[in-house]
Design a protein around this motif. Structure first.
Motif, PDB file in Angstrom:
ATOM      1  N   PHE A 131     -43.862  -1.679 -39.609  1.00 47.21           N
ATOM      2  CA  PHE A 131     -43.101  -2.252 -38.503  1.00 47.21           C
ATOM      3  C   PHE A 131     -44.075  -2.798 -37.467  1.00 47.21           C
ATOM      4  CE2 PHE A 131     -40.506   1.182 -40.262  1.00 47.21           C
ATOM      5  CZ  PHE A 131     -39.380   0.468 -40.629  1.00 47.21           C
ATOM      6  N   TYR A 132     -43.574  -3.706 -36.660  1.00 45.97           N
ATOM      7  CA  TYR A 132     -44.357  -4.294 -35.576  1.00 45.97           C
ATOM      8  C   TYR A 132     -44.644  -3.222 -34.534  1.00 45.97           C
ATOM      9  CZ  TYR A 132     -45.299  -7.426 -31.605  1.00 45.97           C
ATOM     10  OH  TYR A 132     -45.837  -8.071 -30.526  1.00 45.97           O
ATOM     11  N   VAL A 133     -45.897  -3.120 -34.146  1.00 46.44           N
ATOM     12  CA  VAL A 133     -46.333  -2.128 -33.158  1.00 46.44           C
ATOM     13  C   VAL A 133     -46.711  -2.861 -31.880  1.00 46.44           C
ATOM     14  CG1 VAL A 133     -48.137  -0.445 -32.611  1.00 46.44           C
ATOM     15  CG2 VAL A 133     -47.167  -0.527 -34.910  1.00 46.44           C
ATOM     16  N   VAL A 134     -46.271  -2.321 -30.731  1.00 46.01           N
ATOM     17  CA  VAL A 134     -46.614  -2.920 -29.446  1.00 46.01           C
ATOM     18  C   VAL A 134     -46.552  -1.835 -28.374  1.00 46.01           C
ATOM     19  CG1 VAL A 134     -44.253  -3.701 -28.967  1.00 46.01           C
ATOM     20  CG2 VAL A 134     -46.159  -4.885 -27.899  1.00 46.01           C
ATOM     21  N   SER A 135     -47.435  -1.945 -27.389  1.00 45.58           N
ATOM     22  CA  SER A 135     -47.451  -0.962 -26.303  1.00 45.58           C
ATOM     23  C   SER A 135     -46.317  -1.236 -25.319  1.00 45.58           C
ATOM     24  CB  SER A 135     -48.788  -1.008 -25.565  1.00 45.58           C
ATOM     25  OG  SER A 135     -48.905  -2.210 -24.824  1.00 45.58           O
ATOM     26  N   ARG A 136     -45.990  -0.224 -24.538  1.00 43.07           N
ATOM     27  CA  ARG A 136     -44.890  -0.350 -23.575  1.00 43.07           C
ATOM     28  C   ARG A 136     -45.156  -1.443 -22.539  1.00 43.07           C
ATOM     29  NH1 ARG A 136     -43.439   4.762 -20.069  1.00 43.07           N
ATOM     30  NH2 ARG A 136     -45.526   4.316 -19.358  1.00 43.07           N
TER      31      ARG A 136
ATOM     32  N   ARG B  41     -37.458 -11.033 -27.591  1.00 46.57           N
ATOM     33  CA  ARG B  41     -36.744 -10.202 -28.570  1.00 46.57           C
ATOM     34  C   ARG B  41     -36.587 -10.916 -29.907  1.00 46.57           C
ATOM     35  NH1 ARG B  41     -30.479 -10.144 -26.435  1.00 46.57           N
ATOM     36  NH2 ARG B  41     -30.660 -12.181 -25.540  1.00 46.57           N
ATOM     37  N   VAL B  42     -36.552 -12.257 -29.921  1.00 45.60           N
ATOM     38  CA  VAL B  42     -36.479 -12.996 -31.188  1.00 45.60           C
ATOM     39  C   VAL B  42     -37.784 -12.820 -31.953  1.00 45.60           C
ATOM     40  CG1 VAL B  42     -36.165 -15.268 -32.252  1.00 45.60           C
ATOM     41  CG2 VAL B  42     -34.823 -14.655 -30.232  1.00 45.60           C
ATOM     42  N   TYR B  43     -38.908 -12.977 -31.254  1.00 47.03           N
ATOM     43  CA  TYR B  43     -40.211 -12.772 -31.877  1.00 47.03           C
ATOM     44  C   TYR B  43     -40.350 -11.324 -32.341  1.00 47.03           C
ATOM     45  CZ  TYR B  43     -45.254 -12.287 -32.348  1.00 47.03           C
ATOM     46  OH  TYR B  43     -46.513 -12.022 -32.834  1.00 47.03           O
ATOM     47  N   TRP B  44     -39.927 -10.394 -31.476  1.00 51.46           N
ATOM     48  CA  TRP B  44     -39.995  -8.967 -31.781  1.00 51.46           C
ATOM     49  C   TRP B  44     -39.228  -8.643 -33.069  1.00 51.46           C
ATOM     50  CZ3 TRP B  44     -35.478  -5.940 -31.587  1.00 51.46           C
ATOM     51  CH2 TRP B  44     -35.666  -4.576 -31.752  1.00 51.46           C
ATOM     52  N   ALA B  45     -38.010  -9.135 -33.178  1.00 46.97           N
ATOM     53  CA  ALA B  45     -37.193  -8.873 -34.372  1.00 46.97           C
ATOM     54  C   ALA B  45     -37.828  -9.522 -35.603  1.00 46.97           C
ATOM     55  CB  ALA B  45     -35.770  -9.381 -34.160  1.00 46.97           C
ATOM     56  N   TYR B  46     -38.319 -10.752 -35.446  1.00 49.97           N
ATOM     57  CA  TYR B  46     -38.958 -11.448 -36.562  1.00 49.97           C
ATOM     58  C   TYR B  46     -40.163 -10.666 -37.081  1.00 49.97           C
ATOM     59  CZ  TYR B  46     -41.968 -14.662 -39.043  1.00 49.97           C
ATOM     60  OH  TYR B  46     -42.801 -15.219 -39.982  1.00 49.97           O
ATOM     61  N   LYS B  47     -41.040 -10.244 -36.154  1.00 52.49           N
ATOM     62  CA  LYS B  47     -42.236  -9.515 -36.576  1.00 52.49           C
ATOM     63  C   LYS B  47     -41.886  -8.203 -37.275  1.00 52.49           C
ATOM     64  CE  LYS B  47     -46.091 -10.063 -35.934  1.00 52.49           C
ATOM     65  NZ  LYS B  47     -47.150 -10.537 -36.816  1.00 52.49           N
ATOM     66  N   ASN B  48     -40.892  -7.487 -36.771  1.00 55.43           N
ATOM     67  CA  ASN B  48     -40.486  -6.238 -37.406  1.00 55.43           C
ATOM     68  C   ASN B  48     -39.983  -6.485 -38.817  1.00 55.43           C
ATOM     69  OD1 ASN B  48     -40.771  -3.718 -35.854  1.00 55.43           O
ATOM     70  ND2 ASN B  48     -39.738  -4.912 -34.276  1.00 55.43           N
TER      71      ASN B  48
ATOM     72  N   ILE C 210     -32.911 -14.185 -35.593  1.00 57.77           N
ATOM     73  CA  ILE C 210     -31.946 -14.996 -34.846  1.00 57.77           C
ATOM     74  C   ILE C 210     -30.633 -14.238 -34.663  1.00 57.77           C
ATOM     75  CG2 ILE C 210     -30.550 -17.108 -34.938  1.00 57.77           C
ATOM     76  CD1 ILE C 210     -33.008 -18.405 -36.363  1.00 57.77           C
ATOM     77  N   PHE C 211     -30.219 -13.523 -35.675  1.00 56.18           N
ATOM     78  CA  PHE C 211     -28.968 -12.771 -35.627  1.00 56.18           C
ATOM     79  C   PHE C 211     -29.248 -11.275 -35.493  1.00 56.18           C
ATOM     80  CE2 PHE C 211     -28.104 -16.636 -38.120  1.00 56.18           C
ATOM     81  CZ  PHE C 211     -27.185 -17.223 -37.270  1.00 56.18           C
ATOM     82  N   ALA C 212     -30.137 -10.934 -34.571  1.00 50.78           N
ATOM     83  CA  ALA C 212     -30.594  -9.548 -34.405  1.00 50.78           C
ATOM     84  C   ALA C 212     -29.456  -8.585 -34.113  1.00 50.78           C
ATOM     85  CB  ALA C 212     -31.646  -9.468 -33.306  1.00 50.78           C
ATOM     86  N   ILE C 213     -28.388  -9.055 -33.479  1.00 48.81           N
ATOM     87  CA  ILE C 213     -27.298  -8.124 -33.168  1.00 48.81           C
ATOM     88  C   ILE C 213     -26.650  -7.579 -34.438  1.00 48.81           C
ATOM     89  CG2 ILE C 213     -26.829  -9.069 -30.882  1.00 48.81           C
ATOM     90  CD1 ILE C 213     -24.382 -10.478 -32.073  1.00 48.81           C
ATOM     91  N   PHE C 214     -26.778  -8.303 -35.548  1.00 49.54           N
ATOM     92  CA  PHE C 214     -26.200  -7.837 -36.810  1.00 49.54           C
ATOM     93  C   PHE C 214     -27.172  -6.981 -37.630  1.00 49.54           C
ATOM     94  CE2 PHE C 214     -24.031 -11.932 -35.979  1.00 49.54           C
ATOM     95  CZ  PHE C 214     -22.760 -11.424 -35.747  1.00 49.54           C
ATOM     96  N   PHE C 215     -28.459  -7.011 -37.271  1.00 48.11           N
ATOM     97  CA  PHE C 215     -29.463  -6.355 -38.101  1.00 48.11           C
ATOM     98  C   PHE C 215     -30.265  -5.256 -37.398  1.00 48.11           C
ATOM     99  CE2 PHE C 215     -28.805 -10.486 -40.123  1.00 48.11           C
ATOM    100  CZ  PHE C 215     -28.514 -10.079 -41.415  1.00 48.11           C
ATOM    101  N   THR C 216     -30.036  -5.042 -36.111  1.00 46.98           N
ATOM    102  CA  THR C 216     -30.811  -4.029 -35.390  1.00 46.98           C
ATOM    103  C   THR C 216     -30.494  -2.623 -35.881  1.00 46.98           C
ATOM    104  OG1 THR C 216     -30.950  -5.486 -33.485  1.00 46.98           O
ATOM    105  CG2 THR C 216     -31.421  -3.168 -33.096  1.00 46.98           C
ATOM    106  N   HIS C 217     -29.227  -2.351 -36.198  1.00 52.53           N
ATOM    107  CA  HIS C 217     -28.883  -1.034 -36.750  1.00 52.53           C
ATOM    108  C   HIS C 217     -29.674  -0.767 -38.037  1.00 52.53           C
ATOM    109  CE1 HIS C 217     -25.371  -1.223 -34.043  1.00 52.53           C
ATOM    110  NE2 HIS C 217     -25.382   0.099 -34.139  1.00 52.53           N
ATOM    111  N   ALA C 218     -29.731  -1.776 -38.910  1.00 55.25           N
ATOM    112  CA  ALA C 218     -30.452  -1.614 -40.178  1.00 55.25           C
ATOM    113  C   ALA C 218     -31.945  -1.410 -39.939  1.00 55.25           C
ATOM    114  CB  ALA C 218     -30.220  -2.829 -41.071  1.00 55.25           C
ATOM    115  N   LEU C 219     -32.508  -2.126 -38.980  1.00 57.80           N
ATOM    116  CA  LEU C 219     -33.927  -1.987 -38.677  1.00 57.80           C
ATOM    117  C   LEU C 219     -34.243  -0.572 -38.202  1.00 57.80           C
ATOM    118  CD1 LEU C 219     -36.740  -3.299 -38.281  1.00 57.80           C
ATOM    119  CD2 LEU C 219     -35.997  -3.904 -35.967  1.00 57.80           C
ATOM    120  N   TYR C 220     -33.442  -0.068 -37.285  1.00 61.03           N
ATOM    121  CA  TYR C 220     -33.672   1.276 -36.764  1.00 61.03           C
ATOM    122  C   TYR C 220     -33.426   2.334 -37.839  1.00 61.03           C
ATOM    123  CZ  TYR C 220     -33.890  -0.632 -31.978  1.00 61.03           C
ATOM    124  OH  TYR C 220     -34.240  -1.307 -30.843  1.00 61.03           O
ATOM    125  N   ARG C 221     -32.458   2.097 -38.725  1.00 55.83           N
ATOM    126  CA  ARG C 221     -32.219   3.052 -39.817  1.00 55.83           C
ATOM    127  C   ARG C 221     -33.423   3.102 -40.759  1.00 55.83           C
ATOM    128  NH1 ARG C 221     -26.731   1.574 -39.498  1.00 55.83           N
ATOM    129  NH2 ARG C 221     -26.970  -0.104 -40.996  1.00 55.83           N
TER     130      ARG C 221
END
Length: 193
Positions: A25-30, A45-52, A71-82
């Protein structure tokens, strides 16, 4: 090995150099994450989702389109976190995070921001809609950061130290974002008068 003591050393050029394994996964500091997220008005957040998704695809070998998932991160964020939570459990890491709740909060605030954007484009509720939308940016940044903490942990770098430095391109976006933020704030102040 040569018998000539003064000959330069010879390298085996046919042997490939070992590649450093990229984290899943994409790593980044706070600090870097929040600065870029807020000063790009949430476009980070688009770049963030793409890199992940790109790094997950490379690590897992699964067929997917990281650009579409970004681009459609709202549909895929649950899957990414899972996926990150599954990786944490698989590695026996004890990282406490409410990944489903954070993903849901990400979706709700993102949708609210999109609704406010639509209202602002139609000049409905000015200036309160614009102010509310500006206030949602740091809120969404913090919510997304809380999810990023889990992604960092799943990648083996909980503090994001491997990606804490700003690049020259980061500085370009920081300056552009800061200028835009000042212009937006001044414009809102002038319109309020």
């Amino acid at each position: 090995m040569s018998d000539n003591l003064y000959a330069p050393p010879q390298a085996d050029l046919a042997a490939p150099l070992p590649q450093a394994k990229q984290p899943p996964f994409y790593v980044v500091s706070r600090g870097k994450f929040l600065t870029l997220f807020i000063l790009t008005f949430g476009l980070y957040r688009v770049y963030w989702a793409y890199k992940n998704w790109k790094q997950f695809k490379q690590d897992s070998g699964e067929e997917m389109w990281p650009v579409a998932r970004a681009i459609f991160a709202i549909f895929f964020t649950h899957a990414l976190y899972r996926e990150a939570d599954a990786r944490l459990k698989h590695n026996g890491q004890d990282f406490k995070w409410e990944h489903d709740g954070l993903a849901t909060l990400f979706v709700v605030v993102s949708v609210a921001s999109n609704i406010l954007d639509s209202l602002a484009r139609k000049n409905i509720g000015y200036p309160l809609v614009d102010i509310a939308n500006l206030l949602l940016i740091p809120a969404l940044a913090w919510i997304t950061w809380l999810g990023q903490r889990g992604l960092n942990a799943a990648a083996g770098d909980p503090e994001g130290r491997s990606n804490a430095r700003f690049t020259p391109l980061n500085y370009v976006f920081i300056v552009l974002g800061a200028v835009l933020l000042v212009v937006v704030c001044l414009g809102m102040m002038v319109m309020a008068l």
